[in-house]
Design an enzyme around this catalytic site. Structure first.
Site, PDB file in Angstrom:
ATOM      1  N   LYS A  23     -22.314  31.310  15.336  1.00  0.00           N
ATOM      2  CA  LYS A  23     -22.270  30.202  16.298  1.00  0.00           C
ATOM      3  C   LYS A  23     -21.353  29.096  15.813  1.00  0.00           C
ATOM      4  O   LYS A  23     -20.575  28.529  16.591  1.00  0.00           O
ATOM      5  CB  LYS A  23     -23.686  29.644  16.496  1.00  0.00           C
ATOM      6  CG  LYS A  23     -23.757  28.417  17.385  1.00  0.00           C
ATOM      7  CD  LYS A  23     -25.154  27.813  17.446  1.00  0.00           C
ATOM      8  CE  LYS A  23     -25.389  26.788  16.385  1.00  0.00           C
ATOM      9  NZ  LYS A  23     -24.700  25.496  16.629  1.00  0.00           N
ATOM     10  N   ASN A  24     -21.429  28.771  14.523  1.00  0.00           N
ATOM     11  CA  ASN A  24     -20.670  27.644  13.986  1.00  0.00           C
ATOM     12  C   ASN A  24     -19.178  27.931  13.847  1.00  0.00           C
ATOM     13  O   ASN A  24     -18.407  27.021  13.538  1.00  0.00           O
ATOM     14  CB  ASN A  24     -21.244  27.217  12.629  1.00  0.00           C
ATOM     15  CG  ASN A  24     -22.592  26.540  12.783  1.00  0.00           C
ATOM     16  OD1 ASN A  24     -23.019  26.204  13.885  1.00  0.00           O
ATOM     17  ND2 ASN A  24     -23.291  26.353  11.679  1.00  0.00           N
ATOM     18  N   CYS A 121     -28.073   7.047  21.788  1.00  0.00           N
ATOM     19  CA  CYS A 121     -29.168   7.825  21.235  1.00  0.00           C
ATOM     20  C   CYS A 121     -28.888   9.317  21.267  1.00  0.00           C
ATOM     21  O   CYS A 121     -29.576  10.083  20.630  1.00  0.00           O
ATOM     22  CB  CYS A 121     -30.459   7.534  22.001  1.00  0.00           C
ATOM     23  SG  CYS A 121     -30.369   7.985  23.746  1.00  0.00           S
ATOM     24  N   ARG A 126     -21.951   7.038  14.603  1.00  0.00           N
ATOM     25  CA  ARG A 126     -21.165   7.300  13.411  1.00  0.00           C
ATOM     26  C   ARG A 126     -20.352   8.601  13.484  1.00  0.00           C
ATOM     27  O   ARG A 126     -19.177   8.593  13.138  1.00  0.00           O
ATOM     28  CB  ARG A 126     -22.070   7.319  12.177  1.00  0.00           C
ATOM     29  CG  ARG A 126     -22.282   5.934  11.596  1.00  0.00           C
ATOM     30  CD  ARG A 126     -23.173   5.939  10.372  1.00  0.00           C
ATOM     31  NE  ARG A 126     -22.753   6.909   9.389  1.00  0.00           N
ATOM     32  CZ  ARG A 126     -23.584   7.767   8.796  1.00  0.00           C
ATOM     33  NH1 ARG A 126     -24.855   7.767   9.113  1.00  0.00           N
ATOM     34  NH2 ARG A 126     -23.149   8.597   7.894  1.00  0.00           N
ATOM     35  N   ASP A 311     -29.111  25.150   6.631  1.00  0.00           N
ATOM     36  CA  ASP A 311     -29.699  25.875   7.765  1.00  0.00           C
ATOM     37  C   ASP A 311     -30.567  27.045   7.328  1.00  0.00           C
ATOM     38  O   ASP A 311     -31.330  27.582   8.130  1.00  0.00           O
ATOM     39  CB  ASP A 311     -28.598  26.380   8.701  1.00  0.00           C
ATOM     40  CG  ASP A 311     -27.862  25.244   9.390  1.00  0.00           C
ATOM     41  OD1 ASP A 311     -28.455  24.606  10.264  1.00  0.00           O
ATOM     42  OD2 ASP A 311     -26.699  24.979   9.036  1.00  0.00           O
ATOM     43  N   ARG A 419     -29.749  28.218  22.070  1.00  0.00           N
ATOM     44  CA  ARG A 419     -28.450  27.640  21.680  1.00  0.00           C
ATOM     45  C   ARG A 419     -27.772  28.474  20.605  1.00  0.00           C
ATOM     46  O   ARG A 419     -26.545  28.562  20.569  1.00  0.00           O
ATOM     47  CB  ARG A 419     -28.628  26.212  21.150  1.00  0.00           C
ATOM     48  CG  ARG A 419     -28.687  25.132  22.198  1.00  0.00           C
ATOM     49  CD  ARG A 419     -28.557  23.769  21.536  1.00  0.00           C
ATOM     50  NE  ARG A 419     -27.375  23.716  20.680  1.00  0.00           N
ATOM     51  CZ  ARG A 419     -27.335  23.118  19.491  1.00  0.00           C
ATOM     52  NH1 ARG A 419     -28.405  22.535  19.000  1.00  0.00           N
ATOM     53  NH2 ARG A 419     -26.231  23.108  18.783  1.00  0.00           N
TER      54      ARG A 419
END
Length: 438
Positions: A23-24, A121, A126, A311, A419
Site C-alpha cells: 500500500k505504501n 483536525c 505540520r 506498523d 484502506r
C-alpha cells in the site's frame, strides 16, 4: 457497507492467503505516472480503498486509468493531464494526504497545482507545512486561498539542498517526485530508505531519472527535462504479511502468506523467531506458525528502516499478550501509537503505558508528554468485548485480538481496515475464522 463485524474467537487461524503489492508504495507509484510523457503499467496492485482514492484523483486530473482487477494490473495514461476542480479533489480525497504528493508532478506538467486545505483536525497543519516548505525550496510559489492551496511555478523548478531532521517517508517521497524533473542537482540528507522508497526510486529510474543513494542516507537527484512511462511490478506488502504472521502467533495458528518476501522482512522475522514463532521461506511466500509451547517475552524498539517497523508493532503486541513474562516495547517513530491498547486491556490484557523511554536508548519523544513505551505482562487469556476500530493498523490489531479472545466480540469501524488490507474478510474465511455480519 455495514461497519460491524461479529467475531467468534478462540480458534487457531489455519490456511493460505495471498498478499499483493505494498500500500505504501503502490499509491506513490501511481502518482509518479503523472511525471511521464507516455503511459505506465503497474502490476501486483491490491484492491484496497487507498488505491481507489488515488485512481479517482488521477482521473480527475485527466489521467486515463484502466484496471484488470483479477491480475492486479493498472494502465495509466497521462497524455491529457489537466487541473482538477478543487471541490472534486476535496470530495474524493477525504482525509487522504495523497493530494499533497500530486503537487510536484503537476507543477512540472502544468506549471500549477491546486489542493484542498487539508489542515485543521483532519490531518494537522505540520505535515502540510512540511511538504509546502519543501516545494518552496524548489521555487514553487504557495498561495493560501479560501478553498485551498494554490501552487505555481513561474519558472522551471530548481534543484535544492535539503537536510531532514528525521528520516520522514512522506518528505522523502515529496522530494523525489519533485526533484526528478527540477533543473540541476538536488541533495537530500537524512532521507528515509524504506524498501517502498527504494522501489519508488526504481520506478523513477525506469522513467529516466538519475538518482543515487549513499550509505549515509544521502540521496542525490540530477534533474532531467523529460521522463517516460514505466513498467513495474510492485514489491510485496511487508506490513500486511507481518499482520497475518502476528495473527498466526496470537491464535496458535499456521498461515502460509503467498507473496510475502524475506528481504524486506528480515528484522521482523528475527523478532518473530525470538518470541517463539516459526517460519519457513520458499520461492512463493512464507509460512508462519506457532510451534506449540510457551511464547517468550521480548524487549523491542521500533525504528526507521532497517529497524523494526512501527506498523509491525501493533499486531505483534497482541501476540505478546500471550507470551510468558514481561515484554517491553519502546515506540520511537510515532508519538501516539499505543492508544489501541485500551481495548486490549478491556479484553483482559495486562499492559501499562509510560511516557519514559523504557528498555532502550532515549528517543525524540522522551522529554515530551507522549505515552510511547509499553510493558506487557503475559500470558493473559483474552475475553470477547465490544471494540471500536481507531485506525488502520490499530484496527487490524483489534481484529487479531477478537480472533484470539474466547467468545463473540463486536468490532465496529471495520471499513477502516479496507484502506490497507485487500479482501480481508475473504482471507479470514479462507483461514477458518468464525465471523458474521448483520
Amino acid at each position: 457497507m455495514n461497519d460491524l463485524l461479529y467475531v467468534n474467537g478462540g480458534n487457531p487461524l489455519r490456511g493460505e492467503i495471498t498478499v499483493r503489492g505494498a500500500k505504501n508504495f503502490v499509491s506513490k507509484a501511481m502518482v509518479a505516472a503523472l511525471l511521464g510523457e507516455t503511459p505506465s503499467v503497474l502490476r501486483n496492485v491490491p484492491q484496497i480503498r487507498d488505491v481507489a482514492v488515488v485512481r479517482g484523483l488521477l482521473e480527475l486530473h485527466g489521467v486515463r486509468v484502466d484496471a484488470d482487477d483479477a491480475s492486479g494490473t493498472l494502465h495509466l495514461d497521462p497524455s491529457d493531464v489537466e487541473i482538477a476542480h478543487v471541490a472534486d479533489i476535496d470530495a474524493h480525497a477525504g482525509s487522504s494526504r495523497i493530494p499533497i504528493l500530486f503537487c510536484g508532478p503537476l507543477l512540472h506538467r502544468l506549471g500549477e497545482a491546486f489542493i484542498p486545505d487539508l489542515g485543521g483536525c483532519r490531518i494537522g497543519d505540520r505535515p502540510i507545512n512540511y511538504h509546502l516548505d519543501i516545494l518552496r525550496q524548489f521555487g514553487a510559489v504557495v498561495e493560501k486561498r479560501p478553498q485551498g492551496i494554490y501552487l505555481s511555478a513561474p519558472r522551471r523548478l530548481q534543484g535544492t539542498k535539503i537536510a531532514l531532521p528525521y528520516p520522514s517517508v512522506g518528505a522523502t517521497e515529496q522530494l523525489l517526485l519533485t526533484a526528478v524533473r527540477a533543473d540541476g542537482i538536488t541533495e537530500l540528507s537524512g532521507a528515509a530508505i524504506e524498501p517502498e522508497i527504494m522501489d519508488l526510486i526504481n520506478v523513477l529510474q525506469k522513467m529516466g531519472a538519475i538518482i543515487s543513494v549513499d550509505t549515509d542516507r544521502v540521496i542525490r537527484i540530477e534533474g532531467v527535462e523529460r521522463l517516460e512511462g514505466y513498467q513495474h511490478t510492485a514489491l510485496s506488502d511487508r506490513i500486511e504479511a507481518a499482520s497475518w504472521a502476528s495473527a498466526a502467533l496470537a491464535t496458535g495458528g499456521d498461515i502460509y502468506v503467498r507473496g510475502a518476501t524475506q528481504p524486506e522482512m528480515t528484522t521482523f522475522l528475527n523478532t518473530f523467531r525470538k518470541v517463539g514463532g516459526e517460519f519457513v521461506v520458499d520461492d512463493e511466500g512464507i509460512r508462519f506458525f506457532h510451534p506449540g509451547g510457551d511464547l517468550r517475552s521480548i524487549q523491542l524498539e521500533t525504528d526507521v528502516h532497517p529497524g523494526f517497523m512501527t506498523d509491525w508493532q501493533q499486531p505483534l503486541v497482541v501476540a505478546l499478550t500471550q507470551a510468558k513474562g514481561l515484554s517491553i516495547v519502546h515506540e520511537t517513530v510515532y508519538e501516539n501509537r499505543f492508544g489501541f491498547v485500551d481495548a486490549l486491556v478491556g479484553m483482559g490484557a495486562t499492559i501499562q503505558v509510560y511516557k519514559e523511554c523504557l528498555g532502550g536508548r532515549p528517543c525524540r519523544f522522551g522529554q515530551r508528554n507522549f505515552y510511547h513505551s509499553a510493558v506487557i505482562s503475559g500470558p493473559t487469556p483474552l475475553s470477547a468485548a465490544d471494540i471500536e476500530v481507531p485506525d488502520l493498523r490499530g484496527g487490524f490489531s483489534h481484529l487479531i485480538a477478537a480472533l484470539t479472545a474466547k467468545g463473540t466480540s463486536q468490532v465496529r469501524g471495520i471499513s477502516l481496515i479496507d484502506r490497507g488490507y485487500e479482501h480481508f474478510m475473504d482471507k479470514l474465511t479462507a483461514l477458518g475464522a468464525e465471523f458474521s455480519r448483520d
